[in-house]
Design an enzyme around this catalytic site. Sequence first.
Site, PDB file in Angstrom:
ATOM      1  N   ASN A  11       0.878  -1.179   0.000  1.00  0.00           N
ATOM      2  CA  ASN A  11       0.000   0.000   0.000  1.00  0.00           C
ATOM      3  C   ASN A  11       0.913   1.225   0.000  1.00  0.00           C
ATOM      4  O   ASN A  11       1.418   1.630   1.046  1.00  0.00           O
ATOM      5  CB  ASN A  11      -0.903  -0.013   1.243  1.00  0.00           C
ATOM      6  CG  ASN A  11      -1.786   1.226   1.303  1.00  0.00           C
ATOM      7  OD1 ASN A  11      -1.852   1.998   0.339  1.00  0.00           O
ATOM      8  ND2 ASN A  11      -2.473   1.424   2.428  1.00  0.00           N
ATOM      9  N   TRP A  12       1.110   1.786  -1.180  1.00  0.00           N
ATOM     10  CA  TRP A  12       2.026   2.931  -1.305  1.00  0.00           C
ATOM     11  C   TRP A  12       1.410   4.229  -0.782  1.00  0.00           C
ATOM     12  O   TRP A  12       2.093   5.236  -0.676  1.00  0.00           O
ATOM     13  CB  TRP A  12       2.439   3.121  -2.774  1.00  0.00           C
ATOM     14  CG  TRP A  12       3.458   2.151  -3.275  1.00  0.00           C
ATOM     15  CD1 TRP A  12       4.026   1.114  -2.590  1.00  0.00           C
ATOM     16  CD2 TRP A  12       4.054   2.131  -4.580  1.00  0.00           C
ATOM     17  NE1 TRP A  12       4.934   0.455  -3.378  1.00  0.00           N
ATOM     18  CE2 TRP A  12       4.961   1.051  -4.615  1.00  0.00           C
ATOM     19  CE3 TRP A  12       3.899   2.909  -5.733  1.00  0.00           C
ATOM     20  CZ2 TRP A  12       5.730   0.744  -5.743  1.00  0.00           C
ATOM     21  CZ3 TRP A  12       4.652   2.595  -6.867  1.00  0.00           C
ATOM     22  CH2 TRP A  12       5.560   1.532  -6.867  1.00  0.00           C
ATOM     23  N   LYS A  13       0.108   4.200  -0.510  1.00  0.00           N
ATOM     24  CA  LYS A  13      -0.600   5.416  -0.071  1.00  0.00           C
ATOM     25  C   LYS A  13      -0.308   6.558  -1.058  1.00  0.00           C
ATOM     26  O   LYS A  13      -0.205   6.294  -2.252  1.00  0.00           O
ATOM     27  CB  LYS A  13      -0.215   5.761   1.367  1.00  0.00           C
ATOM     28  CG  LYS A  13      -0.350   4.545   2.308  1.00  0.00           C
ATOM     29  CD  LYS A  13      -0.309   4.883   3.760  1.00  0.00           C
ATOM     30  CE  LYS A  13      -0.457   3.607   4.577  1.00  0.00           C
ATOM     31  NZ  LYS A  13      -0.616   3.834   5.996  1.00  0.00           N
ATOM     32  N   HIS A  98      -9.997   0.923   3.990  1.00  0.00           N
ATOM     33  CA  HIS A  98      -8.787   1.243   4.754  1.00  0.00           C
ATOM     34  C   HIS A  98      -9.121   2.278   5.821  1.00  0.00           C
ATOM     35  O   HIS A  98      -9.937   3.175   5.598  1.00  0.00           O
ATOM     36  CB  HIS A  98      -7.690   1.776   3.818  1.00  0.00           C
ATOM     37  CG  HIS A  98      -6.362   1.853   4.505  1.00  0.00           C
ATOM     38  ND1 HIS A  98      -6.024   2.905   5.317  1.00  0.00           N
ATOM     39  CD2 HIS A  98      -5.318   0.993   4.524  1.00  0.00           C
ATOM     40  CE1 HIS A  98      -4.809   2.688   5.814  1.00  0.00           C
ATOM     41  NE2 HIS A  98      -4.355   1.530   5.340  1.00  0.00           N
ATOM     42  N   GLU A 100      -7.655   4.801   6.800  1.00  0.00           N
ATOM     43  CA  GLU A 100      -7.424   6.204   6.415  1.00  0.00           C
ATOM     44  C   GLU A 100      -8.564   6.738   5.542  1.00  0.00           C
ATOM     45  O   GLU A 100      -8.788   7.947   5.489  1.00  0.00           O
ATOM     46  CB  GLU A 100      -6.040   6.343   5.740  1.00  0.00           C
ATOM     47  CG  GLU A 100      -4.931   6.215   6.779  1.00  0.00           C
ATOM     48  CD  GLU A 100      -3.576   5.787   6.251  1.00  0.00           C
ATOM     49  OE1 GLU A 100      -3.347   5.806   5.030  1.00  0.00           O
ATOM     50  OE2 GLU A 100      -2.721   5.412   7.081  1.00  0.00           O
ATOM     51  N   GLU A 168      -6.259  -5.237  10.148  1.00  0.00           N
ATOM     52  CA  GLU A 168      -5.295  -4.147  10.254  1.00  0.00           C
ATOM     53  C   GLU A 168      -5.678  -3.225  11.420  1.00  0.00           C
ATOM     54  O   GLU A 168      -6.415  -2.239  11.236  1.00  0.00           O
ATOM     55  CB  GLU A 168      -5.247  -3.366   8.935  1.00  0.00           C
ATOM     56  CG  GLU A 168      -4.153  -2.322   8.951  1.00  0.00           C
ATOM     57  CD  GLU A 168      -3.910  -1.720   7.576  1.00  0.00           C
ATOM     58  OE1 GLU A 168      -2.849  -1.985   7.013  1.00  0.00           O
ATOM     59  OE2 GLU A 168      -4.767  -0.988   7.081  1.00  0.00           O
ATOM     60  N   GLY A 174       1.805   2.189  10.844  1.00  0.00           N
ATOM     61  CA  GLY A 174       2.822   3.243  10.734  1.00  0.00           C
ATOM     62  C   GLY A 174       3.803   3.292  11.892  1.00  0.00           C
ATOM     63  O   GLY A 174       4.379   4.335  12.168  1.00  0.00           O
ATOM     64  N   SER A 216       2.501  -2.237  10.322  1.00  0.00           N
ATOM     65  CA  SER A 216       3.927  -2.345  10.648  1.00  0.00           C
ATOM     66  C   SER A 216       4.504  -3.739  10.391  1.00  0.00           C
ATOM     67  O   SER A 216       5.291  -4.258  11.190  1.00  0.00           O
ATOM     68  CB  SER A 216       4.194  -1.907  12.089  1.00  0.00           C
ATOM     69  OG  SER A 216       3.823  -0.548  12.234  1.00  0.00           O
ATOM     70  N   GLY A 237       2.647  -1.199   4.407  1.00  0.00           N
ATOM     71  CA  GLY A 237       2.622   0.243   4.163  1.00  0.00           C
ATOM     72  C   GLY A 237       4.030   0.800   4.035  1.00  0.00           C
ATOM     73  O   GLY A 237       4.665   0.661   2.984  1.00  0.00           O
TER      74      GLY A 237
HETATM   75  C1  PEP Z   1      -1.400   0.391   5.969  1.00  0.00           C
HETATM   76  O1  PEP Z   1      -1.705   1.500   6.439  1.00  0.00           O
HETATM   77  O2  PEP Z   1      -2.103  -0.199   5.151  1.00  0.00           O
HETATM   78  C2  PEP Z   1      -0.152  -0.223   6.438  1.00  0.00           C
HETATM   79  C3  PEP Z   1       0.000  -1.509   6.267  1.00  0.00           C
HETATM   80  O3  PEP Z   1       0.749   0.636   6.993  1.00  0.00           O
HETATM   81  P1  PEP Z   1       2.104   0.322   7.755  1.00  0.00           P
HETATM   82  O4  PEP Z   1       2.713  -0.940   7.202  1.00  0.00           O
HETATM   83  O5  PEP Z   1       2.939   1.525   7.513  1.00  0.00           O
HETATM   84  O6  PEP Z   1       1.731   0.162   9.203  1.00  0.00           O
END
Ligand code: PEP
Length: 256
Positions: A11-13, A98, A100, A168, A174, A216, A237
């Site tokens: 997930n490159w956001k 998601h 976000e 998640e 993050g 994470s 992420g």
């Molecule tokens: C995400 O927000 O989908 C995610 C997996 O983020 P991270 O790996 O940075 O926690």
Amino acid sequence: MSKQKKLIIANWKLNPENLKDAKKLFSDIKKVASRTQKVQTVICSPSVYISELNKMYSGHRIEMGAQDVFWENKGKHTGELSPVALKSVGAKYVIIGHSERRALGESNADVNKKMIAALKAGLNVVLCIGESKRDSQALYLKFLREELESALSGVSKNYLKNLIITYEPLWAIGKSADDAVSSHQMHEMYIFIRKILTEIYTKNTAFSVPIIYGGSAEPDNVKELLSSGEIDGFLVGHASLKADEFNEILEITNSI
Ligand code: PEP
């Protein structure tokens, strides 16, 4: 979607900042992703890059995905992206629900409409569910059940072959490997999600849906989670923005 392969979904956001950098990151990841045969790599880039990145690889070990989608395919919906349009530029997967997006106002009912439209268009849906915090009375389980049940409302079992569920938790996003879910917690979630799926569908169908973890996931924790957590892969992420870290996750996953 092959159930045998592990899924590693990037997930490159809202990254990288421009197409040139996106191509560089894709090309660095491709060096490893194109040869990790036990892994299905999916790159969920910003939608504007999908078409160009899709031209950079012609096999199936890497597929492209989007990070959100709308529930209509045409009409007066300024700024929205439709499932059919995404598919036509090379997206095979889409993340829906998601945290976000939910933080920006997306409701469980919106998630459900997006799921149905995306599945009808033939996209593989990466549905995200997760609690913001845990409490001693386990009310978070009620919250998760509601997210999952409402997302699946009206989704017929024929579509489940194109569904991936991502657990998640918001408290793990993050951060770093030390803050992620433990393999014990993941095991509990795995049982919980399978139980709900079994209540809604048949047991066989419920067990055919891949369950992955996001929050994470890093080279430091994926091995343990994969070996003891009964999970089918990861949504990655921040570690997906560094090709060396992401590639290490691919290598570790491929070796298990
Ligand atoms: C995400 O927000 O989908 C995610 C997996 O983020 P991270 O790996 O940075 O926690």
